[in-house]
Design an enzyme around this catalytic site. Structure first.
Site, mmCIF file in Angstrom:
data_model
loop_
_atom_site.group_PDB
_atom_site.id
_atom_site.type_symbol
_atom_site.label_atom_id
_atom_site.label_comp_id
_atom_site.label_asym_id
_atom_site.label_seq_id
_atom_site.Cartn_x
_atom_site.Cartn_y
_atom_site.Cartn_z
ATOM 1 N N GLU A 16 -14.137 -8.576 1.689
ATOM 2 C CA GLU A 16 -12.980 -7.696 1.465
ATOM 3 C C GLU A 16 -12.023 -8.331 0.460
ATOM 4 O OE1 GLU A 16 -11.698 -5.087 1.244
ATOM 5 O OE2 GLU A 16 -10.971 -4.120 3.031
ATOM 6 N N ASP A 17 -11.257 -7.485 -0.222
ATOM 7 C CA ASP A 17 -10.231 -8.027 -1.112
ATOM 8 C C ASP A 17 -8.992 -8.452 -0.319
ATOM 9 O OD1 ASP A 17 -9.675 -5.385 -0.413
ATOM 10 O OD2 ASP A 17 -9.101 -4.741 -2.424
ATOM 11 N N ARG A 57 -6.975 -3.462 -11.878
ATOM 12 C CA ARG A 57 -8.054 -4.155 -11.168
ATOM 13 C C ARG A 57 -8.657 -5.292 -11.978
ATOM 14 N NH1 ARG A 57 -9.532 -1.177 -6.573
ATOM 15 N NH2 ARG A 57 -9.408 1.075 -6.751
ATOM 16 N N ASP A 110 -5.690 -2.594 -6.921
ATOM 17 C CA ASP A 110 -5.141 -1.626 -7.862
ATOM 18 C C ASP A 110 -3.841 -1.019 -7.368
ATOM 19 O OD1 ASP A 110 -6.450 -0.069 -5.727
ATOM 20 O OD2 ASP A 110 -5.924 1.658 -6.969
ATOM 21 N N ASP A 157 -4.782 -5.689 5.262
ATOM 22 C CA ASP A 157 -3.369 -5.316 5.334
ATOM 23 C C ASP A 157 -3.052 -4.964 6.785
ATOM 24 O OD1 ASP A 157 -0.855 -4.374 4.829
ATOM 25 O OD2 ASP A 157 -1.443 -2.748 3.510
ATOM 26 N N LYS A 162 -13.587 -0.236 -3.999
ATOM 27 C CA LYS A 162 -13.793 -0.974 -5.236
ATOM 28 C C LYS A 162 -13.104 -2.339 -5.195
ATOM 29 C CE LYS A 162 -13.196 3.417 -7.502
ATOM 30 N NZ LYS A 162 -12.215 4.182 -8.311
ATOM 31 N N GLY A 163 -12.134 -2.484 -4.288
ATOM 32 C CA GLY A 163 -11.251 -3.662 -4.308
ATOM 33 C C GLY A 163 -11.963 -5.004 -4.325
ATOM 34 N N PHE A 182 3.405 -5.381 -2.174
ATOM 35 C CA PHE A 182 2.292 -4.674 -2.790
ATOM 36 C C PHE A 182 1.722 -5.506 -3.936
ATOM 37 C CE2 PHE A 182 -0.275 -1.583 -4.933
ATOM 38 C CZ PHE A 182 -0.834 -0.908 -3.856
HETATM 39 P P1 IMP Z 1 -5.834 -1.949 5.791
HETATM 40 O O1 IMP Z 1 -6.588 -0.893 6.520
HETATM 41 O O2 IMP Z 1 -4.369 -1.700 5.784
HETATM 42 O O3 IMP Z 1 -6.169 -3.349 6.235
HETATM 43 O O4 IMP Z 1 -6.204 -1.721 4.277
HETATM 44 C C1 IMP Z 1 -6.969 -2.561 3.522
HETATM 45 C C2 IMP Z 1 -7.235 -1.928 2.166
HETATM 46 O O5 IMP Z 1 -6.045 -1.348 1.620
HETATM 47 C C3 IMP Z 1 -7.677 -2.981 1.202
HETATM 48 O O6 IMP Z 1 -9.078 -3.072 1.150
HETATM 49 C C4 IMP Z 1 -7.093 -2.520 -0.117
HETATM 50 O O7 IMP Z 1 -8.001 -1.683 -0.777
HETATM 51 C C5 IMP Z 1 -5.868 -1.725 0.273
HETATM 52 N N1 IMP Z 1 -4.639 -2.536 0.141
HETATM 53 C C6 IMP Z 1 -3.935 -3.115 1.123
HETATM 54 N N2 IMP Z 1 -2.888 -3.795 0.665
HETATM 55 C C7 IMP Z 1 -2.917 -3.655 -0.686
HETATM 56 C C8 IMP Z 1 -2.086 -4.142 -1.756
HETATM 57 O O8 IMP Z 1 -1.110 -4.883 -1.578
HETATM 58 N N3 IMP Z 1 -2.453 -3.774 -3.010
HETATM 59 C C9 IMP Z 1 -3.530 -2.979 -3.263
HETATM 60 N N4 IMP Z 1 -4.333 -2.506 -2.301
HETATM 61 C C10 IMP Z 1 -4.038 -2.831 -1.020
HETATM 62 MG MG MG Z 2 -10.333 -2.276 -0.513
#
Ligand code: IMP
Ligand code: MG
Length: 189
Positions: free
Chosen positions: A107-108, A173, A167, A111, A52-53, A160
């Site tokens: 993508e939002d 959100r 979220d 990370d 949903k991000g 975070f």
């Molecule tokens: P990755 O696999 O760690 O790159 O995760 C990416 C996903 O984790 C993003 O699409 C977000 O949904 C979630 N995410 C990563 N960091 C944050 C944060 O700081 N706040 C909220 N959601 C996050």
């Molecule tokens: Mg996401």
């Protein structure tokens, strides 16, 4: 700290600070829209948003584009609360085929990179004409897997974040800005 006048609704006490204000985000999203419109002028662009991000970003970004696009959605899960589970699961797949299409994954936030890496591998198997990544936020310090966005709104610190689609336990959100969540708020969970 908080900017005055305070945005409405007032930031909850769990917020440490507002990192990106609504005005700052909107300006950057317009720039991204212009850049992508230029780069895909001659191509049929197909946007694939990760829900949903990416929902809020997609809504503004797609409307900042000056070219025609098609949209599709994927639901992927990688996060359990504030800690990454280190794997990605497809909960809802795309409805449309992407073979031969110019795909831009929206993508939002990137990370550790696990989610996007897994998604990119899966999507590449379907033989798109091209596939690139557009993320609003890049938490580049947190990267465990080398994924590089082709378009990035902002490079952000390893904290975070919530708001503008992001979220914490499904909350915040719909906030129009991006804020830092206090450590106490997620460490107590
Ligand atoms: P990755 O696999 O760690 O790159 O995760 C990416 C996903 O984790 C993003 O699409 C977000 O949904 C979630 N995410 C990563 N960091 C944050 C944060 O700081 N706040 C909220 N959601 C996050
Ligand atoms: Mg996401």
């Amino acid at each position: 700290m908080f900017e005055y006048p305070l945005p409405h609704p007032e930031p909850p006490v769990e917020f440490e600070e507002i990192l990106l204000t609504e005005a700052v985000i909107q300006k950057r999203v317009k720039e991204l829209g212009e850049q992508v419109s230029k780069d895909y002028q001659e191509k049929d662009l197909h946007l694939v948003a990760l829900l949903k991000g990416a929902l809020v970003f997609l809504a503004d970004f797609s409307r900042a584009l000056q070219i025609q696009v098609t949209l599709d959605f994927m639901v992927v899960s990688s996060y359990i609360s504030a800690k990454s589970s280190g794997e990605a699961r497809i909960l809802k797949d795309l409805e449309l085929p992407i073979k031969g299409r110019h795909v831009l994954v929206v993508e939002d936030i990137i990370d550790n990179g696990v989610t996007l890496q897994a998604i990119m591998e899966t999507l590449k198997l379907r033989k798109p004409a091209s596939i690139k990544i557009c993320t609003l936020l890049d938490k580049s310090e947190a990267r465990k897997i080398p994924v590089k966005p082709d378009y990035n709104g902002f490079t952000v610190p390893n904290k975070f974040l919530i708001g503008y689609g992001l979220d914490f336990e499904e909350k915040y959100r719909n906030f129009p800005y991006v804020a830092v969540l206090k450590k106490e708020a997620y460490e107590s969970h």
